[in-house]
Design an enzyme around this catalytic site. Structure first.
Site, PDB file in Angstrom:
ATOM      1  N   HIS A  63       0.760  -1.204   0.049  1.00  0.00           N
ATOM      2  CA  HIS A  63       0.020   0.151   0.070  1.00  0.00           C
ATOM      3  C   HIS A  63       0.786   1.165   0.204  1.00  0.00           C
ATOM      4  O   HIS A  63       0.279   2.498  -0.271  1.00  0.00           O
ATOM      5  CB  HIS A  63      -1.126   0.063   1.080  1.00  0.00           C
ATOM      6  CG  HIS A  63      -0.615   0.286   2.612  1.00  0.00           C
ATOM      7  ND1 HIS A  63      -0.012  -0.578   3.469  1.00  0.00           N
ATOM      8  CD2 HIS A  63      -0.229   1.619   2.937  1.00  0.00           C
ATOM      9  CE1 HIS A  63       0.471  -0.021   4.581  1.00  0.00           C
ATOM     10  NE2 HIS A  63       0.151   1.322   4.164  1.00  0.00           N
ATOM     11  N   ASP A  80       0.079  -7.672   1.437  1.00  0.00           N
ATOM     12  CA  ASP A  80       0.535  -6.261   1.555  1.00  0.00           C
ATOM     13  C   ASP A  80       2.218  -6.059   1.768  1.00  0.00           C
ATOM     14  O   ASP A  80       2.601  -5.490   2.318  1.00  0.00           O
ATOM     15  CB  ASP A  80      -0.187  -5.543   2.810  1.00  0.00           C
ATOM     16  CG  ASP A  80       0.150  -3.989   2.749  1.00  0.00           C
ATOM     17  OD1 ASP A  80       0.065  -3.314   1.677  1.00  0.00           O
ATOM     18  OD2 ASP A  80       0.015  -3.379   3.937  1.00  0.00           O
ATOM     19  N   SER A 119       4.948   2.543   7.710  1.00  0.00           N
ATOM     20  CA  SER A 119       4.454   1.330   6.813  1.00  0.00           C
ATOM     21  C   SER A 119       5.624   0.742   6.094  1.00  0.00           C
ATOM     22  O   SER A 119       6.453   1.528   5.545  1.00  0.00           O
ATOM     23  CB  SER A 119       3.469   1.751   5.772  1.00  0.00           C
ATOM     24  OG  SER A 119       2.025   1.699   6.212  1.00  0.00           O
TER      25      SER A 119
END
Length: 491
Positions: free
Chosen positions: A129, A159, A233
């Site tokens: 993402h 992911d 992230s």
């Protein structure tokens, strides 16, 4: 701030990439929260000496050079993905992985994330993402040098993404550890780029294992209490030996910031995904071809089982490996190659880790008896989504993204078991599809008078009409239980 809210028990699970709009006045300020605490009172004779807390300075000094900051530029039309407030169970919530349509912004958007080098030649692991909408990716190393990166492969279902940068000299790197050996209570250290504050380090413990966030079929997250925030992230989660046992991915938060509940993709899952991406740029998973549901205590009694372990086969896809092996609707799958199956996620994970052509033994409960079925694993169909967004001009684009009509989607949409077609996952604003009345959630069952069973089949039929210079093509669409025709304008 580039986040995706995932509501669950009134708390949001937020993907951790941080967005900064172009022309903005700097980073979002982070708010710090503290709570007054006091030790429980206890008699003096029961008091214990406080444990000496470890220093992570040596560990950080060793691993920090391999952690990178990632900055991406997204096209002006890229979806603004957060935060959003969607009710669980709604069609929008279920299709958000395809749709996630937020406000459209003028000009390019910029997102921040983290990553870590796993090979001295410049391979970098991050979250899908972080880079999925990127038109340009810049990686900043610990020494401050900047490098343009290319995406070698992405896997939205876990992911995980793999990037590559070029360097004239070997780069510092870190290695994956064994996440299966991580115990609840073990120390962990997270390193990343929260809110653009590169090189940030936080420490905590493993709070839980095997967390399912309802984000995908292979959810098996590590839960940690080391503070991670938007921008973390893709950053590594290290164990006490300096090995990567997880990739920071999401948080539960009512505010968008850390409240001490973070989640990471476990290294044992990520390692297998990264190896496939590095080898071929894509992930191939084993496929059985069934729709399944968990066994409740009531269902267990109804089928004559003493235990609620296993999964109930709700549907078998025709001509799929399961069908060819003799698996039937109403069977209960109890084991795969001797491994106990507790729930649908167990079965999905076990099958996905097998390769096409592998033989597997399924333990099955049928008519009050245990039996074994031999199945030859197939390849999970890659024909899950297709798009018609590549027209030469913005004004002429079709603007349509389609998804396969899986058994799960049929259940969500209230369709019959045998329903066929493709789901409209996204309709771009100011596109031909929008002008023609096509809506997200529509099920296209026919194009130009021909039945449609896959996204690429629908795309090919529409592109054929475009090549033939047709002004419009008919779509047979199901919406809210009604079937009717739409004319998709092409010119």
């Amino acid at each position: 701030m580039k986040t995706i809210s995932r509501l669950k028990r009134s708390v949001a699970a937020v993907l951790l990439a941080s967005t900064i709009l172009s022309g903005g006045g700097g980073y979002l300020a982070a708010r710090a929260f503290a709570a007054d605490t006091a030790p429980l009172a206890m008699p003096a004779e029961q008091s214990v000496a406080p444990a000496v807390r470890p220093s992570f300075a040596d560990l950080v000094e060793k691993v920090k050079p391999a952690v990178v900051n990632i900055s991406t530029t997204e096209k002006a039309e890229a979806r603004q993905r957060g935060p959003q407030q969607m009710q669980p169970g709604s069609l929008e919530d279920f299709l958000r992985q395809f749709m996630e349509q937020g406000q459209r912004r003028r000009g390019p958007q910029h997102a921040l994330g983290s990553g870590f080098i796993i090979d001295p030649s410049g391979y970098i692991v991050t979250n899908n993402h972080v880079v999925e909408d990127a038109t340009k990716i810049v990686v900043t190393l610990d020494d401050g040098s900047e490098h343009t990166a290319v995406v070698k492969g992405r896997d939205p279902k876990t992911d995980v993404a793999l990037l590559k940068i070029e360097s004239k000299t070997p780069l510092p790197y870190v290695a994956f550890g064994d996440s299966d050996k991580a115990r609840i209570g073990d120390w962990v250290v997270a390193v990343g780029n929260p809110f653009g504050l590169g090189g940030s380090v936080s420490a905590g413990i493993v709070s839980a294992r095997g967390r399912d966030l309802n984000n995908g079929p292979y959810d098996n997250f590590l839960q940690i209490d080391a503070p991670i925030n938007p921008g973390n992230s893709g950053g590594p989660i290290f164990d006490a030996t300096g090995r990567v046992i997880g990739i920071s991915t999401a948080i539960y938060s009512p505010s968008g910031g850390s409240v001490g509940i973070g989640f990471g993709v476990p290294s044992n899952l990520a390692n297998t995904i990264v190896a496939q991406l590095q080898k071929g740029g894509k992930v191939e998973r084993g496929w059985l071809g069934v729709s399944m549901q968990p066994i409740t205590e009531s269902l267990a009694k109804a089928v004559g089982r003493k235990s609620a372990d296993g999964v109930l086969v709700a549907e078998v896809v025709p001509d799929a490996p399961a069908a060819k092996a003799g698996l039937q609707q109403g069977d209960v799958v109890t084991t795969v190659n001797g491994q106990t199956i507790r729930d649908p996620r167990d079965l999905a994970t076990q099958i996905a880790m097998l390769k096409a052509g592998d033989s597997a033994k399924l333990g099955v409960w049928r008519d009050g008896k245990e039996k074994t079925l031999n199945v030859t694993i197939g390849t999970q169909p890659t024909d899950q989504t297709a798009a018609l967004n590549d027209a030469a001009s913005e004004e002429g684009k079709v603007g349509l993204s389609l998804a396969s009509l899986t058994p799960e989607l049929r259940n969500r949409l209230g369709l019959e078991t045998g329903a066929r077609g493709v789901v409209v996952a996204e309709v771009a604003a100011d596109s031909k599809a929008e002008d023609s009345g096509v809506r997200p959630g529509d099920v296209i069952v026919g194009v130009a008078g021909k039945a449609i069973t896959s996204p690429t089949q629908a795309v090919d039929a529409i592109k054929t009409a475009q090549r033939e210079k047709k002004e419009a093509v008919t779509l047979l669409v199901m919406r809210n239980g009604t079937t009717y025709y739409l004319a998709l304008q092409l010119a």
